[in-house]
Design a protein around this motif. Sequence first.
Motif, mmCIF file in Angstrom:
data_model
loop_
_atom_site.group_PDB
_atom_site.id
_atom_site.type_symbol
_atom_site.label_atom_id
_atom_site.label_comp_id
_atom_site.label_asym_id
_atom_site.label_seq_id
_atom_site.Cartn_x
_atom_site.Cartn_y
_atom_site.Cartn_z
ATOM 1 N N LEU A 57 0.840 -1.205 0.000
ATOM 2 C CA LEU A 57 0.000 0.000 0.000
ATOM 3 C C LEU A 57 0.864 1.239 0.000
ATOM 4 N N GLU A 58 0.260 2.341 -0.391
ATOM 5 C CA GLU A 58 0.901 3.649 -0.265
ATOM 6 C C GLU A 58 0.678 4.122 1.165
ATOM 7 N N ILE A 59 1.781 4.362 1.885
ATOM 8 C CA ILE A 59 1.680 4.854 3.259
ATOM 9 C C ILE A 59 2.564 6.087 3.378
ATOM 10 N N THR A 60 1.968 7.206 3.739
ATOM 11 C CA THR A 60 2.709 8.432 3.998
ATOM 12 C C THR A 60 2.482 8.806 5.461
ATOM 13 N N SER A 61 3.343 9.683 5.984
ATOM 14 C CA SER A 61 3.188 10.070 7.380
ATOM 15 C C SER A 61 3.762 11.441 7.645
ATOM 16 N N THR A 62 3.282 12.040 8.719
ATOM 17 C CA THR A 62 3.822 13.310 9.217
ATOM 18 C C THR A 62 3.793 13.269 10.738
ATOM 19 N N TRP A 63 4.651 14.079 11.358
ATOM 20 C CA TRP A 63 4.638 14.243 12.814
ATOM 21 C C TRP A 63 5.194 15.626 13.115
ATOM 22 N N PRO A 64 4.864 16.169 14.277
ATOM 23 C CA PRO A 64 5.342 17.500 14.633
ATOM 24 C C PRO A 64 6.858 17.513 14.762
#
Length: 65
Positions: A57-64
């Motif tokens: 799957l396409e998995i993207t992420s962000t965090w502070p």
Amino acid sequence: MDLKLDGKKVLITGASQGIGEGLANAFAGEGCHLHLTARSAEKLDALKRQISSEHRLEITSTWPA
């Protein structure tokens, strides 16, 4: 269970543990592409690796910062 969500995009906040982590795994199992956010970059990266190893799957992420 097939909820007919294959290919849909899902944003999950608080994805590094608890309900958010459970939802990430459940939606990945349904074939959804995920965008994950969390405060813990380490836990989020571990979850991405775990899901990526089980699902293509396409998995993207962000965090502070």
